[in-house]
Motif scaffolding. Structure first.
Motif, PDB file in Angstrom:
ATOM      1  N   VAL A 125      59.339 102.973  37.393  1.00 42.50           N
ATOM      2  CA  VAL A 125      58.118 103.182  36.619  1.00 42.50           C
ATOM      3  C   VAL A 125      56.947 102.751  37.498  1.00 42.50           C
ATOM      4  CG1 VAL A 125      56.903 102.694  34.466  1.00 42.50           C
ATOM      5  CG2 VAL A 125      59.407 102.583  34.532  1.00 42.50           C
ATOM      6  N   ALA A 126      55.909 103.579  37.608  1.00 43.41           N
ATOM      7  CA  ALA A 126      54.781 103.281  38.489  1.00 43.41           C
ATOM      8  C   ALA A 126      53.486 103.220  37.704  1.00 43.41           C
ATOM      9  CB  ALA A 126      54.676 104.336  39.593  1.00 43.41           C
ATOM     10  N   ALA A 127      52.559 102.394  38.179  1.00 51.86           N
ATOM     11  CA  ALA A 127      51.242 102.284  37.551  1.00 51.86           C
ATOM     12  C   ALA A 127      50.209 101.980  38.625  1.00 51.86           C
ATOM     13  CB  ALA A 127      51.231 101.181  36.495  1.00 51.86           C
ATOM     14  N   THR A 128      49.005 102.473  38.430  1.00 48.47           N
ATOM     15  CA  THR A 128      47.902 102.176  39.345  1.00 48.47           C
ATOM     16  C   THR A 128      46.641 101.917  38.537  1.00 48.47           C
ATOM     17  OG1 THR A 128      46.646 102.996  41.257  1.00 48.47           O
ATOM     18  CG2 THR A 128      47.288 104.627  39.607  1.00 48.47           C
ATOM     19  N   LEU A 144      53.099  98.236  33.132  1.00 49.60           N
ATOM     20  CA  LEU A 144      54.531  98.488  33.365  1.00 49.60           C
ATOM     21  C   LEU A 144      55.396  97.878  32.269  1.00 49.60           C
ATOM     22  CD1 LEU A 144      55.035  97.882  37.215  1.00 49.60           C
ATOM     23  CD2 LEU A 144      54.739 100.048  36.017  1.00 49.60           C
ATOM     24  N   VAL A 145      55.108  96.641  31.904  1.00 44.97           N
ATOM     25  CA  VAL A 145      56.002  95.941  30.989  1.00 44.97           C
ATOM     26  C   VAL A 145      55.995  96.571  29.606  1.00 44.97           C
ATOM     27  CG1 VAL A 145      54.427  94.165  30.076  1.00 44.97           C
ATOM     28  CG2 VAL A 145      56.855  93.626  30.445  1.00 44.97           C
ATOM     29  N   VAL A 146      54.897  97.248  29.219  1.00 45.45           N
ATOM     30  CA  VAL A 146      54.878  97.865  27.892  1.00 45.45           C
ATOM     31  C   VAL A 146      55.884  99.015  27.798  1.00 45.45           C
ATOM     32  CG1 VAL A 146      52.471  97.255  27.503  1.00 45.45           C
ATOM     33  CG2 VAL A 146      53.021  99.515  28.389  1.00 45.45           C
ATOM     34  N   GLN A 147      56.388  99.468  28.922  1.00 39.05           N
ATOM     35  CA  GLN A 147      57.404 100.508  28.932  1.00 39.05           C
ATOM     36  C   GLN A 147      58.810  99.928  29.123  1.00 39.05           C
ATOM     37  OE1 GLN A 147      55.468 104.214  31.015  1.00 39.05           O
ATOM     38  NE2 GLN A 147      54.539 102.324  31.826  1.00 39.05           N
ATOM     39  N   GLY A 148      58.895  98.608  29.001  1.00 36.69           N
ATOM     40  CA  GLY A 148      60.175  97.930  29.140  1.00 36.69           C
ATOM     41  C   GLY A 148      60.563  97.662  30.566  1.00 36.69           C
ATOM     42  N   ALA A 149      59.651  97.904  31.511  1.00 32.50           N
ATOM     43  CA  ALA A 149      59.982  97.778  32.930  1.00 32.50           C
ATOM     44  C   ALA A 149      59.606  96.408  33.476  1.00 32.50           C
ATOM     45  CB  ALA A 149      59.274  98.868  33.728  1.00 32.50           C
ATOM     46  N   GLU A 150      60.444  95.902  34.345  1.00 31.13           N
ATOM     47  CA  GLU A 150      60.152  94.681  35.091  1.00 31.13           C
ATOM     48  C   GLU A 150      59.400  95.058  36.366  1.00 31.13           C
ATOM     49  OE1 GLU A 150      62.452  91.095  37.530  1.00 31.13           O
ATOM     50  OE2 GLU A 150      63.554  92.866  36.848  1.00 31.13           O
ATOM     51  N   PRO A 151      58.205  94.502  36.608  1.00 31.37           N
ATOM     52  CA  PRO A 151      57.513  94.784  37.865  1.00 31.37           C
ATOM     53  C   PRO A 151      58.312  94.249  39.060  1.00 31.37           C
ATOM     54  CG  PRO A 151      56.010  93.863  36.244  1.00 31.37           C
ATOM     55  CD  PRO A 151      57.393  93.683  35.699  1.00 31.37           C
ATOM     56  N   LEU A 152      58.514  95.101  40.055  1.00 34.01           N
ATOM     57  CA  LEU A 152      59.283  94.731  41.235  1.00 34.01           C
ATOM     58  C   LEU A 152      58.403  94.470  42.445  1.00 34.01           C
ATOM     59  CD1 LEU A 152      62.241  97.277  40.989  1.00 34.01           C
ATOM     60  CD2 LEU A 152      62.174  94.902  40.190  1.00 34.01           C
ATOM     61  N   PHE A 153      57.485  95.386  42.714  1.00 29.35           N
ATOM     62  CA  PHE A 153      56.633  95.187  43.889  1.00 29.35           C
ATOM     63  C   PHE A 153      55.251  95.779  43.678  1.00 29.35           C
ATOM     64  CE2 PHE A 153      59.234  98.969  44.868  1.00 29.35           C
ATOM     65  CZ  PHE A 153      58.267  99.919  45.199  1.00 29.35           C
ATOM     66  N   ALA A 191      51.606  99.353  41.395  1.00 27.45           N
ATOM     67  CA  ALA A 191      52.778  98.562  41.040  1.00 27.45           C
ATOM     68  C   ALA A 191      53.941  99.480  40.687  1.00 27.45           C
ATOM     69  CB  ALA A 191      52.482  97.628  39.870  1.00 27.45           C
ATOM     70  N   VAL A 192      55.134  99.062  41.075  1.00 25.64           N
ATOM     71  CA  VAL A 192      56.358  99.790  40.740  1.00 25.64           C
ATOM     72  C   VAL A 192      57.320  98.818  40.073  1.00 25.64           C
ATOM     73  CG1 VAL A 192      58.351 101.060  41.624  1.00 25.64           C
ATOM     74  CG2 VAL A 192      56.069 101.494  42.571  1.00 25.64           C
ATOM     75  N   GLY A 193      57.878  99.256  38.962  1.00 26.11           N
ATOM     76  CA  GLY A 193      58.862  98.456  38.252  1.00 26.11           C
ATOM     77  C   GLY A 193      60.105  99.263  37.973  1.00 26.11           C
ATOM     78  N   ALA A 194      61.047  98.640  37.298  1.00 23.15           N
ATOM     79  CA  ALA A 194      62.315  99.318  37.005  1.00 23.15           C
ATOM     80  C   ALA A 194      62.813  98.926  35.625  1.00 23.15           C
ATOM     81  CB  ALA A 194      63.358  98.966  38.063  1.00 23.15           C
ATOM     82  N   VAL A 195      63.512  99.875  35.029  1.00 22.88           N
ATOM     83  CA  VAL A 195      64.202  99.645  33.764  1.00 22.88           C
ATOM     84  C   VAL A 195      65.517 100.400  33.849  1.00 22.88           C
ATOM     85  CG1 VAL A 195      63.023 101.596  32.645  1.00 22.88           C
ATOM     86  CG2 VAL A 195      64.011  99.771  31.240  1.00 22.88           C
ATOM     87  N   GLU A 196      66.577  99.829  33.311  1.00 24.67           N
ATOM     88  CA  GLU A 196      67.863 100.523  33.357  1.00 24.67           C
ATOM     89  C   GLU A 196      67.776 101.838  32.583  1.00 24.67           C
ATOM     90  OE1 GLU A 196      70.292  99.873  35.169  1.00 24.67           O
ATOM     91  OE2 GLU A 196      70.495  97.718  35.498  1.00 24.67           O
ATOM     92  N   ARG A 197      68.456 102.834  33.083  1.00 25.41           N
ATOM     93  CA  ARG A 197      68.456 104.144  32.435  1.00 25.41           C
ATOM     94  C   ARG A 197      68.829 104.009  30.949  1.00 25.41           C
ATOM     95  NH1 ARG A 197      68.555 108.993  34.889  1.00 25.41           N
ATOM     96  NH2 ARG A 197      69.131 107.987  36.866  1.00 25.41           N
ATOM     97  N   GLY A 198      68.048 104.631  30.103  1.00 24.65           N
ATOM     98  CA  GLY A 198      68.299 104.593  28.671  1.00 24.65           C
ATOM     99  C   GLY A 198      67.714 103.391  27.959  1.00 24.65           C
ATOM    100  N   GLN A 199      67.072 102.458  28.718  1.00 25.26           N
ATOM    101  CA  GLN A 199      66.545 101.243  28.107  1.00 25.26           C
ATOM    102  C   GLN A 199      65.020 101.198  28.066  1.00 25.26           C
ATOM    103  OE1 GLN A 199      68.516  98.956  26.577  1.00 25.26           O
ATOM    104  NE2 GLN A 199      70.098 100.470  27.016  1.00 25.26           N
TER     105      GLN A 199
END
Length: 362
Positions: free
Chosen positions: A64-67, A98-107, A163-171
């Protein structure tokens, strides 16, 4: 015929100091290193940066990406000569999205542009970016420092963040399960955050105030200091709520710990941002009785700003909205409180087919 001397030209003479830029990169390497986390594979200085989501603990991640930027809050920082908080603002505006989409910010990566590089200012800004990354738990893995003489006025600079984050597929958190009767919780803001500053600056000017004057709403601080309070980063608290007990624990919320939706309250306020995470036909009936930082009362009075204008321009004391089933609201609020947030119950979800807007204030 008169001979004309030929003067050898250099990039530095044209206004771009490559050596100063290289020195800045060396100076900020320890700042970036302080944000290191699992998944980071290389330091600053390369043409690109690597990150391994599996090393960060993900099996089948969706990225998941955001700027975003900081907006005209930078003008206040420049006029005050205080640059330590805008880096935190930059990170916050991206990672909260990012976090509002369930994603953890990674970098995170930043873009810093100025007419002429002032190393001390740039290092202060980037130190703030590193602090924001530490608060969010993400790594500062790269960026760009651009010197653009003739494009920016002396002393001016601009910022952008990625910022780029990640969330497990389906979560991913989509808000699809939000239903009438759900509760809306509000996480307190610590001020204006990074929105509405064009109006704020206009009001300050119209009142004949200087940023070095005592703040009318916080006399112990200068107006500039009070307005520059950095944006609150909600990532750790929201992730703690999302990762709470599922239906077998004390919260009956499934994969997201009882949280059905999150909305980052930025430009557009609650009026524009909360409906973005609600299914069609639903709206939020809010009670605007939560405590607010005093800056909002001062702005409303100083500019004779109508309540509806306040709510669609500023966060008005709520920086993040959390939607949860009524049965889970108390446990979710407790988890957010334990993570350091001030939580207010601000309303409920309702059918909104006949509402002129999808947020109303009862």
């Amino acid at each position: 015929m008169e001979d004309k001397a030929i003067t050898s030209q250099t990039y530095k003479a044209a206004g771009v100091d490559i050596e100063a830029g290289e020195a800045l990169v060396e100076a900020i390497k320890p700042l970036a290193g302080s944000t290191d986390r699992p998944g980071t594979l290389a330091g600053l200085g390369g043409f690109g940066a690597f990150f391994d989501p599996r090393a960060a603990g993900y099996d089948d991640p969706i990225l998941v990406a955001a700027t975003d930027g900081v907006g005209t809050k930078l003008r206040v920082a420049t006029e005050v000569g205080r640059h330590d908080g805008v880096g935190i603002d930059l990170v916050a505006m991206c990672v909260n999205d990012l976090v509002v989409q369930g994603a953890e910010p990674l970098f995170f990566l930043d873009y810093y542009a100025s007419g002429r590089l002032e190393p001390a200012v740039a290092e202060t800004v980037i130190a703030g970016i590193a602090e924001g990354c530490r608060q969010a738990g993400c790594a500062l893995i790269g960026g760009e420092t651009a010197e653009m003489p003739g494009h920016y006025a002396p002393g001016d600079y601009d910022l952008a963040g990625f910022a780029v984050g990640a969330v497990e597929r389906g979560q991913a958190l989509t808000g699809a399960e939000v239903a009438p009767g759900d509760v809306v919780l509000g996480l307190a803001s610590n001020g204006l955050h990074s929105n509405g500053f064009s109006l704020v600056r206009r009001l300050v000017e119209s009142r004949g105030l200087g940023y070095g004057d005592p703040a009318p709403f916080a006399p112990a601080q200068t107006l500039g200091e009070a307005l520059l309070a950095p944006t609150r980063i909600y990532v750790r608290a929201c992730l703690a709520a999302l990762r709470g007990p599922d239906v077998e624990g004390d919260v009956e919320g499934g994969a997201h710990g009882g949280v059905k939706a999150l909305a980052h309250i930025t430009g557009g306020g609650l009026v524009e941002n909360l409906p973005r995470v609600l299914p069609p036909g639903l709206g939020a009936a809010l009670r605007a009785d939560w405590p607010r930082p005093p800056v909002f009362g001062w702005l409303a009075e100083a500019g004779d700003v109508a309540p509806e204008e306040m709510f669609k321009t500023f966060n008005c004391g709520i920086g993040m909205a959390v939607v949860t089933a009524a049965r889970d609201a108390e446990a979710v609020a407790a988890r957010l409180t334990e993570a350091g947030e001030t939580v207010h119950r601000i309303g409920e979800i309702a059918e909104a087919a006949d509402w002129p807007r999808r947020v109303r204030f009862d």
